[in-house]
Design an enzyme around this catalytic site. Structure first.
Site, short mmCIF file in Angstrom:
data_model
loop_
_atom_site.label_atom_id
_atom_site.label_comp_id
_atom_site.label_asym_id
_atom_site.label_seq_id
_atom_site.Cartn_x
_atom_site.Cartn_y
_atom_site.Cartn_z
N GLU A 148 0.86 -1.19 0.00
CA GLU A 148 0.00 0.00 0.00
C GLU A 148 0.89 1.24 0.00
OE1 GLU A 148 -2.94 0.00 3.11
OE2 GLU A 148 -3.68 2.00 2.59
N ASN A 195 -12.13 -0.82 -0.91
CA ASN A 195 -11.48 -1.40 0.27
C ASN A 195 -12.27 -1.07 1.52
OD1 ASN A 195 -8.97 -2.47 1.75
ND2 ASN A 195 -9.22 -0.44 2.66
N GLU A 196 -12.58 -2.10 2.32
CA GLU A 196 -13.21 -1.92 3.65
C GLU A 196 -14.27 -0.82 3.65
OE1 GLU A 196 -10.13 -1.58 6.67
OE2 GLU A 196 -9.58 -3.69 6.39
N TYR A 212 -6.71 -9.07 11.55
CA TYR A 212 -5.39 -8.95 12.19
C TYR A 212 -5.53 -9.40 13.64
CZ TYR A 212 -4.31 -5.88 8.22
OH TYR A 212 -4.11 -5.37 6.95
N GLU A 249 -6.32 -9.39 3.42
CA GLU A 249 -5.48 -8.75 4.45
C GLU A 249 -5.48 -9.66 5.66
OE1 GLU A 249 -5.93 -4.62 5.51
OE2 GLU A 249 -6.51 -4.09 3.46
O1 AHR Z 1 -3.03 -2.98 6.09
C1 AHR Z 1 -3.25 -1.82 6.82
C2 AHR Z 1 -4.68 -1.32 6.72
O2 AHR Z 1 -5.52 -2.22 7.38
C3 AHR Z 1 -5.28 -1.23 5.33
O3 AHR Z 1 -5.00 -0.03 4.70
C4 AHR Z 1 -6.74 -1.34 5.59
O4 AHR Z 1 -7.44 -1.91 4.51
C5 AHR Z 1 -6.84 -2.14 6.87
O5 AHR Z 1 -7.66 -1.54 7.78
#
Ligand code: AHR
Length: 503
Positions: free
Chosen positions: A30, A175-176, A247, A295
């Site tokens: 990114e 994205n998101e 994550y 991700e």
């Molecule tokens: O990978 C870091 C960020 O995490 C990305 O920009 C986003 O899509 C997610 O929230």
């Protein structure tokens, strides 16, 4: 008499889950922090090539055999004008980058990234801006990248020195878009509609592409999994994949609970798969939507440091998690989870690739090195290609704060029929004890043990730095193959790769 813990497993060549789509070993770059500037691109670096790309970083990425790299965001894409990043570099604008509150100088854009991807032998997975922009910018971008010639946007590309189209085959529709942090956040109704219409226009330009629709940003979002259901209900026939992002972190320093977090990922995958199939049934459709886990990683070490970053600077050190040994174990377990779902998870991107929550780190003007998490990713990417097999596993279990019945042993296996190789990936999550594992491999007659690679360390918090790589694998794992049975000792808290080959 030995009191060591015991586990057993059957791996049979006829217990097949699905062929592994190599795109599950994808990653992500990114325009964020030092991923691009100071990461893959640093024209003044002694290792820079003629285009300004760091050759040391290219080498580390190539070793990983990353098949596909998502670009240019991430949150960044939702306010990005792709036109800013093409054409003569000296004419490209400096812009406020709103997602991460930095300055984007646009010295790298679509064409340079496509060049870089070629240098690392990867495909590009391109994201379009469905935050501040929409159908028009998306269809123009794909005309620019994929149409051969003779039209406004394809000729513009050619005038920029790219005679041949880039032929980008995989595209993310934003994205998101459910996230309040996203520029141009959308309800599922709003997003479903724009994803459908942008996707339709993009496929009119190039019908060979595959499209990924956004799912929820993570499982804690209040609209999960309704967001997925509504989006797919609207855009089912236009899209091919739904995206998952997740994550994890060990915020409370509870390693047993932390190492169990791939069970949460497993549950997430099952829920999204069920949601896709519910909409399939509702539409009486023959088409199956697959999962793009585009991700995933550990992300928490850098959260506090990031709060101190001065806004509106170029490429500040953002999201620079320094990974420790226990993070590598969880990354190994997450990769194992993907293989266990090889029938539906057809793409996945470790987020991210260089400097930003990444397996590869660099110093500006200096060295590059491998973080701890580099190794499970490397092993799986290199040896995890073939057909995913379903190990029938019997393992002792434990309970942790958030999970019950966590098997101490996690495992996945891949059979590469062409090479006549079997790779078995195993994590022992036990914090204090080794486990004796016996594997019934009788269906692989004639196969010999090639190696047993182990990643282990006395200290769960051990890290690698530019000066010292203290967490790295060795090939002295204790394994023996006799009469079709493999016996192995899995050291406490270890990542193991056991490889066999027909000789
Ligand atoms: O990978 C870091 C960020 O995490 C990305 O920009 C986003 O899509 C997610 O929230």
């Amino acid at each position: 008499m030995s009191h060591s813990l015991k586990a057993s497993m059957i791996i049979d060549k006829s217990y097949q889950i699905a062929p592994v789509d190599e795109r599950i070993y994808g990653s992500f770059i990114e325009h964020l922090g030092r991923a691009v500037y100071g990461g893959i691109y640093e024209p003044d670096h002694p290792e820079a090539d003629e285009q300004g790309f760091r050759k040391d970083v290219i080498n580390l990425v190539k070793q990983l055999q990353v098949p596909i790299v998502r670009y240019p965001g991430g949150n960044m894409v939702s306010a990005y004008n792709w036109e800013d990043g093409v054409g003569p570099k000296e004419e490209r604008p400096r812009r406020l980058e709103l997602a991460w509150r930095t300055i984007e100088n646009n010295q790298v854009g679509t064409n340079e990234f496509a060049d870089w991807a070629k240098k690392v032998d990867a495909e590009v997975m391109m994201a379009v801006n469905l935050g501040t922009r929409g159908i028009d910018a998306a269809r123009n971008l794909i005309e620019y990248t994929n149409h051969p010639k003779g039209t406004y946007w394809s000729e513009l590309r050619r005038s920029h020195g790219y005679d041949q189209p880039h032929n980008i085959k995989t595209w993310c529709l934003g994205n998101e878009m459910d996230g309040p942090w996203q520029v141009g956040q959308k309800t599922a109704q709003e997003y479903g509609k724009i994803a459908k219409e942008a996707g339709k226009a993009m496929k009119l330009v190039d019908p060979t592409i595959e499209l990924v629709a956004c799912g929820s940003s993570n499982t804690d979002m209040p609209t999960f999994p309704e967001y997925e259901a509504t989006t797919l209900d609207i855009a089912y026939e236009e899209v091919d994949f739904i995206s998952l992002h997740q994550y994890y972190g060990n915020r409370t320093n509870d390693p047993a609970n932390y190492l169990a977090k791939n069970l949460d990922m497993d549950h997430f995958i099952k829920t999204v798969t069920a949601t896709c199939d519910y909409i399939k049934a509702k539409h009486r459709s023959k088409k199956t939507i697959n999962l793009s886990f585009d991700e995933w990683n550990v992300w928490y070490h850098s959260n506090e440091a990031d709060k101190q970053i001065e806004p509106w600077t170029v490429a500040p050190p953002q999201l620079e998690d320094v990974y420790n040994f226990e993070d590598a174990l969880l990354v190994g377990s997450m990769l194992i989870t993907f293989l266990q779902h090889a029938d539906r998870v057809k793409m996945a991107c470790m987020a991210q690739l260089v400097n930003v929550i990444a397996p590869i780190m660099t110093e500006n003007s200096g060295r590059s090195w491998k973080q701890t998490i580099y190794y499970p990713y490397l092993h799986m990417s290199i040896y995890g290609r073939g057909v995913a097999l379903k190990p029938i596993l019997s393992s002792p279990k434990y309970d942790s704060k958030d999970f019950t019945d966590v098997p101490y042993v996690d495992s996945a296996a891949v059979f590469n029929e062409e090479e006549e190789e079997v790779s078995i990936f195993i994590v022992n999550k036990h914090l204090h004890e080794s486990i004796d594992l016996s594997v019934d491999l009788r269906s692989f007659e004639g196969f010999q043990l090639v190696e047993h690679v182990v990643l282990e360390h006395e200290n769960l918090k051990a890290v690698n730095t530019s000066a010292e790589e203290s967490v790295k694998p060795h090939s002295h794992g204790i394994s023996e193959l006799q009469d079709g049975y493999l016996t192995t000792r899995l050291s406490k808290t270890s990542w193991n790769v056991i490889r066999l080959k027909n000789s």
